[in-house]
Scaffold this motif. Structure first.
Motif, PDB file in Angstrom:
ATOM      1  N   ARG A 198     118.904 115.914 -76.480  1.00  0.00           N
ATOM      2  CA  ARG A 198     119.767 115.451 -75.406  1.00  0.00           C
ATOM      3  C   ARG A 198     118.942 115.035 -74.201  1.00  0.00           C
ATOM      4  O   ARG A 198     117.777 115.401 -74.052  1.00  0.00           O
ATOM      5  N   ILE A 199     119.576 114.280 -73.335  1.00  0.00           N
ATOM      6  CA  ILE A 199     118.905 113.802 -72.131  1.00  0.00           C
ATOM      7  C   ILE A 199     118.997 114.858 -71.036  1.00  0.00           C
ATOM      8  O   ILE A 199     120.039 115.472 -70.831  1.00  0.00           O
ATOM      9  N   GLY A 200     117.904 115.052 -70.310  1.00  0.00           N
ATOM     10  CA  GLY A 200     117.884 115.944 -69.163  1.00  0.00           C
ATOM     11  C   GLY A 200     117.458 115.186 -67.921  1.00  0.00           C
ATOM     12  O   GLY A 200     116.663 114.243 -67.997  1.00  0.00           O
ATOM     13  N   ALA A 201     117.986 115.557 -66.776  1.00  0.00           N
ATOM     14  CA  ALA A 201     117.634 114.924 -65.509  1.00  0.00           C
ATOM     15  C   ALA A 201     117.714 115.978 -64.413  1.00  0.00           C
ATOM     16  O   ALA A 201     118.786 116.552 -64.182  1.00  0.00           O
ATOM     17  N   VAL A 202     116.596 116.257 -63.767  1.00  0.00           N
ATOM     18  CA  VAL A 202     116.561 117.295 -62.736  1.00  0.00           C
ATOM     19  C   VAL A 202     115.892 116.765 -61.472  1.00  0.00           C
ATOM     20  O   VAL A 202     115.063 115.856 -61.517  1.00  0.00           O
ATOM     21  N   GLY A 203     116.286 117.342 -60.343  1.00  0.00           N
ATOM     22  CA  GLY A 203     115.617 117.102 -59.081  1.00  0.00           C
ATOM     23  C   GLY A 203     114.827 118.344 -58.691  1.00  0.00           C
ATOM     24  O   GLY A 203     115.195 119.464 -59.068  1.00  0.00           O
TER      25      GLY A 203
ATOM     26  N   GLY B 152     101.099 120.606 -39.980  1.00  0.00           N
ATOM     27  CA  GLY B 152     102.453 120.390 -39.485  1.00  0.00           C
ATOM     28  C   GLY B 152     103.157 119.259 -40.200  1.00  0.00           C
ATOM     29  O   GLY B 152     102.758 118.764 -41.233  1.00  0.00           O
ATOM     30  N   GLY B 153     104.263 118.811 -39.614  1.00  0.00           N
ATOM     31  CA  GLY B 153     105.017 117.719 -40.202  1.00  0.00           C
ATOM     32  C   GLY B 153     105.546 118.072 -41.569  1.00  0.00           C
ATOM     33  O   GLY B 153     106.005 119.166 -41.822  1.00  0.00           O
ATOM     34  N   LEU B 154     105.475 117.104 -42.477  1.00  0.00           N
ATOM     35  CA  LEU B 154     105.993 117.291 -43.828  1.00  0.00           C
ATOM     36  C   LEU B 154     104.892 117.629 -44.820  1.00  0.00           C
ATOM     37  O   LEU B 154     105.082 117.499 -46.017  1.00  0.00           O
ATOM     38  N   GLY B 155     103.717 118.023 -44.337  1.00  0.00           N
ATOM     39  CA  GLY B 155     102.598 118.276 -45.233  1.00  0.00           C
ATOM     40  C   GLY B 155     102.891 119.289 -46.308  1.00  0.00           C
ATOM     41  O   GLY B 155     102.366 119.192 -47.415  1.00  0.00           O
ATOM     42  N   GLY B 156     103.727 120.281 -46.027  1.00  0.00           N
ATOM     43  CA  GLY B 156     103.999 121.312 -47.006  1.00  0.00           C
ATOM     44  C   GLY B 156     105.173 121.016 -47.915  1.00  0.00           C
ATOM     45  O   GLY B 156     105.389 121.727 -48.895  1.00  0.00           O
ATOM     46  N   LEU B 157     105.958 119.972 -47.614  1.00  0.00           N
ATOM     47  CA  LEU B 157     107.147 119.657 -48.388  1.00  0.00           C
ATOM     48  C   LEU B 157     106.779 118.824 -49.609  1.00  0.00           C
ATOM     49  O   LEU B 157     106.058 117.832 -49.508  1.00  0.00           O
ATOM     50  N   ARG B 158     107.288 119.215 -50.772  1.00  0.00           N
ATOM     51  CA  ARG B 158     107.070 118.467 -52.010  1.00  0.00           C
ATOM     52  C   ARG B 158     108.433 118.110 -52.592  1.00  0.00           C
ATOM     53  O   ARG B 158     109.331 118.944 -52.634  1.00  0.00           O
ATOM     54  N   LEU B 159     108.577 116.885 -53.047  1.00  0.00           N
ATOM     55  CA  LEU B 159     109.800 116.426 -53.685  1.00  0.00           C
ATOM     56  C   LEU B 159     109.461 115.863 -55.055  1.00  0.00           C
ATOM     57  O   LEU B 159     108.349 115.372 -55.277  1.00  0.00           O
ATOM     58  N   GLY B 160     110.429 115.901 -55.961  1.00  0.00           N
ATOM     59  CA  GLY B 160     110.147 115.361 -57.280  1.00  0.00           C
ATOM     60  C   GLY B 160     111.390 115.264 -58.136  1.00  0.00           C
ATOM     61  O   GLY B 160     112.489 115.660 -57.745  1.00  0.00           O
ATOM     62  N   ALA B 161     111.192 114.713 -59.332  1.00  0.00           N
ATOM     63  CA  ALA B 161     112.285 114.559 -60.279  1.00  0.00           C
ATOM     64  C   ALA B 161     111.701 114.501 -61.676  1.00  0.00           C
ATOM     65  O   ALA B 161     110.509 114.245 -61.865  1.00  0.00           O
ATOM     66  N   GLY B 162     112.560 114.746 -62.671  1.00  0.00           N
ATOM     67  CA  GLY B 162     112.117 114.686 -64.049  1.00  0.00           C
ATOM     68  C   GLY B 162     113.213 114.165 -64.953  1.00  0.00           C
ATOM     69  O   GLY B 162     114.392 114.476 -64.771  1.00  0.00           O
TER      70      GLY B 162
ATOM     71  N   VAL C 173     109.205 113.016 -68.536  1.00  0.00           N
ATOM     72  CA  VAL C 173     108.421 112.263 -67.549  1.00  0.00           C
ATOM     73  C   VAL C 173     108.756 112.816 -66.173  1.00  0.00           C
ATOM     74  O   VAL C 173     109.930 112.982 -65.823  1.00  0.00           O
ATOM     75  N   ASP C 174     107.718 113.097 -65.375  1.00  0.00           N
ATOM     76  CA  ASP C 174     107.901 113.751 -64.078  1.00  0.00           C
ATOM     77  C   ASP C 174     107.262 112.948 -62.959  1.00  0.00           C
ATOM     78  O   ASP C 174     106.288 112.211 -63.163  1.00  0.00           O
ATOM     79  N   TYR C 175     107.822 113.137 -61.765  1.00  0.00           N
ATOM     80  CA  TYR C 175     107.314 112.468 -60.564  1.00  0.00           C
ATOM     81  C   TYR C 175     107.273 113.480 -59.426  1.00  0.00           C
ATOM     82  O   TYR C 175     108.179 114.314 -59.292  1.00  0.00           O
TER      83      TYR C 175
ATOM     84  N   LEU D 119     112.203 124.769 -56.369  1.00  0.00           N
ATOM     85  CA  LEU D 119     113.543 124.792 -56.949  1.00  0.00           C
ATOM     86  C   LEU D 119     113.742 123.533 -57.769  1.00  0.00           C
ATOM     87  O   LEU D 119     113.409 122.430 -57.316  1.00  0.00           O
ATOM     88  N   GLU D 120     114.269 123.691 -58.984  1.00  0.00           N
ATOM     89  CA  GLU D 120     114.681 122.523 -59.765  1.00  0.00           C
ATOM     90  C   GLU D 120     116.102 122.753 -60.255  1.00  0.00           C
ATOM     91  O   GLU D 120     116.478 123.868 -60.636  1.00  0.00           O
ATOM     92  N   ALA D 121     116.898 121.694 -60.240  1.00  0.00           N
ATOM     93  CA  ALA D 121     118.304 121.815 -60.613  1.00  0.00           C
ATOM     94  C   ALA D 121     118.797 120.487 -61.149  1.00  0.00           C
ATOM     95  O   ALA D 121     118.303 119.421 -60.773  1.00  0.00           O
ATOM     96  N   GLY D 122     119.783 120.568 -62.025  1.00  0.00           N
ATOM     97  CA  GLY D 122     120.374 119.355 -62.567  1.00  0.00           C
ATOM     98  C   GLY D 122     120.807 119.535 -63.999  1.00  0.00           C
ATOM     99  O   GLY D 122     121.160 120.642 -64.429  1.00  0.00           O
TER     100      GLY D 122
END
Length: 320
Positions: free
Chosen positions: A261-266, A277-287, A295-297, A251-254
């Motif tokens: 124009r400037i864009g900023a999404v999470g 287990g744990g957080l191994g499957g969770l991915r977080l990022g921003a652009g 530019v993305d992270y 999911l990306e939103a923002g």
């Protein structure tokens, strides 16, 4: 040499297996080309690789060559510093020539170096001794792709052919690799399907052949309507390999980017193929983006191995 190769293979396999979900279900003794199993691109990685219905940047060449049919001109690059001195670099580009879009994508996996240790005969081989030498491992994969839009762009078809090679402690293996893909486009919904990593097996230098990680994926991308430049998009892929089938969702939103124009999404993603287990499957990022440049992270927590970070940059010619 075989002892040295075996030691390095074990170390590299253990390190890469820690990358939750990327080698899940793979038989390390029979399936090779880890470089083909790792996520490519920072934006795609943050969305857990749910990219079979993507069509907005050159990184789609790694997931579904059909998506390149929507590109006029685009380029991308990303870098990941992984655990145990392992790093991964990707780059891709595409340009439209007449009705066709032609593209190229390459990925490099550098597994670093280890000290070579061999059995010490003075202790009956039950202890090891360093030889003073160092051994390294790397893999690379390069694809050339072509994509064609049909029916006014509502149908996209694509194919790619390439070459994957592996070098472990001086022992090399290689194989040809092929991808096929298709996308079906509606107003705010895109459906995608791809067959990836088709081909034979990595072979060469007297090592045991290793089958390519052939994969089938099918997915969708749904874009919510914008309001004052705000919006969201959900992408999901069903991924099937020899080791099993799982769901990857992103999911990306923002503030969505627009011309000049400037864009900023999470971004947030979940890879159902992640193990451990744990957080191994969770991915977080921003652009962040402005005009043609983004530019993305991407961030992922590998539990005991700690977090890994990927950064990327994308360019797409305005008006396409």
């Amino acid at each position: 040499m075989r002892n040295r190769v075996h030691v390095l293979v074990c170390l590299v396999t253990a390190a890469l297996a820690a990358w939750a979900g990327d080698v899940r279900g793979q038989d390390a003794g029979r399936t090779g080309a880890t470089v083909l199993q790792l996520p490519a691109g920072a934006r795609a990685a943050a969305l857990s690789g749910a990219y079979s219905a993507a069509a907005s940047d050159a990184d789609v060449l790694f997931y579904n060559p059909a998506g390149a049919a929507a590109l006029g001109a685009a380029a991308s690059a990303s870098y990941l510093r992984h655990v145990l001195d392992i790093s991964a670099t990707t780059a891709a580009g595409a340009v439209r020539l007449g009705p066709l879009t032609l593209g190229a994508a390459t990925a490099l996996l550098d597994a670093g170096e280890v000290r070579v240790v061999e059995p010490d005969p003075e202790y009956g081989g039950e202890r090891g001794r360093e030889t003073g030498e160092r051994a390294s491992a790397s893999e690379s994969a390069t694809r050339l792709a072509a994509a064609l839009p049909l029916r006014g762009g509502r149908v996209r078809l694509g194919a790619a052919a390439g070459y994957v090679s592996s070098d472990i402690a001086g022992a090399s293996r290689a194989a040809a690799v092929f991808d096929l893909g298709a996308q079906l486009v509606f107003e705010r919904l895109t459906l995608g399907a791809a067959l990836r990593n088709l081909g034979g097996a990595l072979a060469g230098d007297g090592l045991e052949d290793a089958e390519l990680p052939t994969e089938a994926r099918a997915g969708l991308r749904v874009e919510a309507s914008r309001a004052a430049s705000l919006g969201a998009a959900v992408s999901a892929d069903v991924v099937s390999q020899a080791g099993g089938t799982w769901l990857a969702v992103g999911l990306e939103a923002g503030l969505l980017p627009d011309a000049g124009r400037i864009g900023a999404v999470g971004r947030i993603g979940w890879d159902g193929g992640a193990g451990g287990g744990g957080l191994g499957g969770l991915r977080l990022g921003a652009g962040l983006s402005h005009g043609e440049i983004a530019v993305d992270y991407a961030y992922q927590d590998l539990d005991l191995f700690g977090p890994v970070h990927r950064i990327g940059i994308r360019w797409r010619r305005a008006g396409h």
